[in-house]
Design a protein around this motif. Structure first.
Motif, PDB file in Angstrom:
ATOM      1  N   ALA A 207       0.837  -1.212   0.000  1.00 42.33           N
ATOM      2  CA  ALA A 207       0.000   0.000   0.000  1.00 42.33           C
ATOM      3  C   ALA A 207       0.866   1.253   0.000  1.00 42.33           C
ATOM      4  CB  ALA A 207      -0.925  -0.013   1.207  1.00 42.33           C
ATOM      5  N   LYS A 208       1.964   1.210   0.741  1.00 43.35           N
ATOM      6  CA  LYS A 208       2.853   2.371   0.782  1.00 43.35           C
ATOM      7  C   LYS A 208       3.517   2.617  -0.575  1.00 43.35           C
ATOM      8  CE  LYS A 208       3.809   2.221   5.747  1.00 43.35           C
ATOM      9  NZ  LYS A 208       4.819   1.988   6.813  1.00 43.35           N
ATOM     10  N   GLU A 209       3.766   1.533  -1.315  1.00 40.27           N
ATOM     11  CA  GLU A 209       4.303   1.682  -2.675  1.00 40.27           C
ATOM     12  C   GLU A 209       3.317   2.453  -3.557  1.00 40.27           C
ATOM     13  OE1 GLU A 209       5.471  -1.944  -4.577  1.00 40.27           O
ATOM     14  OE2 GLU A 209       6.365  -2.760  -2.756  1.00 40.27           O
ATOM     15  N   VAL A 210       2.047   2.099  -3.433  1.00 43.69           N
ATOM     16  CA  VAL A 210       1.016   2.762  -4.235  1.00 43.69           C
ATOM     17  C   VAL A 210       0.854   4.214  -3.801  1.00 43.69           C
ATOM     18  CG1 VAL A 210      -1.442   2.759  -4.814  1.00 43.69           C
ATOM     19  CG2 VAL A 210      -0.179   0.600  -4.703  1.00 43.69           C
ATOM     20  N   ILE A 211       0.883   4.450  -2.504  1.00 42.42           N
ATOM     21  CA  ILE A 211       0.744   5.809  -1.977  1.00 42.42           C
ATOM     22  C   ILE A 211       1.915   6.680  -2.439  1.00 42.42           C
ATOM     23  CG2 ILE A 211       0.785   7.166   0.158  1.00 42.42           C
ATOM     24  CD1 ILE A 211      -0.898   4.889   1.428  1.00 42.42           C
TER      25      ILE A 211
END
Length: 309
Positions: A207-211
């Motif tokens: 999720a942090k990659e996407v954010i």
């Protein structure tokens, strides 16, 4: 204004068949019809939460009048584009005896270039500053896979916030325009990132990659295991609630509606996740694709636990 977009709605036909078996004659115990499609489901839930929304997308053929009549009966605003093709029927087989739930979804009608152009022009005129736009579900044949990216850009250019609930190429193309939130389930999220998750920590890292690429928030539903809500700075986890399952259709849509409700009512991040879990649980406890009620959700809220992780 909340705008929900359903590009491939369906009449949901739910058959209750105890001890359902393939290859033999099965006797239907009961049957029900519900207007459906992910955006429409979101609008139905929001109406039960006393939040006004406007539905748009494509409808046509034998079910067109049924959709419009039902939406008007529920007092849900709608501005659908009438198409030449027939809106599809999706069949749900509910086997309560064996706790097995089967979905048979049709592809949907072909959407012409002219019909799509009419819709896009209407969508441009519909979006305004601070609107919340929900883009969700699959698309009918004839619609390119970058459609949600196109619609996200239009909405954002007009000052609206975008919630994207899609899968596969529709999701991967859509996030290129940096929606405010995406809501995949764990399997859809694995497909998006091209990796298998071993645990919640792996999902949070994903999720942090996407954010980092510009999406503001990621809400990942984990089915019966609950959900994760990840923002730029924090991550939260909530366990799923054990409830009687009457239909698995629409739980994710109820979670999207919960997020919309949370934004409008100024809930904080933990409260939004709590509300989302309660909405999902209330949804699976409801027959067909009927929308859950605010009273049911508020009762379930008492049982939801959220922790920062």
């Amino acid at each position: 204004m909340v705008i929900t977009v359903t590009l491939n709605p369906a009449m949901d036909k739910t058959l209750n068949i105890d001890d359902f078996n393939v290859g033999v004659v099965n006797r239907v115990g009961s049957i029900r019809y519900d207007i459906g499609g992910k955006g429409i489901n979101v609008s139905k839930v929001l109406k039960n939460f006393n939040v006004e929304s406007k539905c748009t997308g494509f409808i046509g053929g034998m079910w067109e009048s049924s959709f419009k009549e039902e939406l008007e009966k529920r007092k849900i605003n709608n501005e659908f584009i009438t198409i030449n093709g027939d809106t599809r029927t999706n069949t749900k087989v509910v086997d309560d005896l064996n706790k097995v739930y089967t979905d048979i979804n049709e592809a949907g009608p072909n959407i012409s270039h002219d019909e799509l152009e009419v819709f896009i022009n209407k969508f441009k005129a519909m979006c305004n500053k601070d609107d919340i736009v929900v883009l969700s579900g699959g698309v009918a044949p004839g619609i390119e896979k970058n459609i949600y990216g196109t619609l996200t850009k239009i909405a954002k250019d007009n000052g609206a916030f975008v919630i994207l609930d899609a899968e596969g190429e529709l999701l991967s193309e859509g996030i290129k325009e940096k929606p405010y939130i995406i809501k995949p389930n764990d399997m859809e999220f694995e497909l998006l990132l091209g990796k298998k998750f071993k645990n919640n920590d792996d999902i949070i890292e994903g999720a942090k990659e996407v954010i980092a690429k510009g999406v503001s928030n990621v809400l990942i539903s984990l089915g019966s295991k609950g959900a994760l809500f990840v923002t730029k700075d924090k991550a939260y986890y909530a366990k799923g609630l054990v409830v009687p399952v009457k239909s698995t259709v629409g739980a994710g849509d109820s979670m999207v509606a919960a997020f919309v409700y949370g934004i409008i009512n100024g809930l904080n991040e933990m409260e939004i996740l709590r509300f989302s879990i309660a909405c999902g649980a209330a949804s699976v406890s409801t027959e067909g694709t009927e929308a859950c009620s605010l009273e049911d959700v508020q009762e379930l809220l008492k049982r939801v636990e959220v922790e920062e992780v």
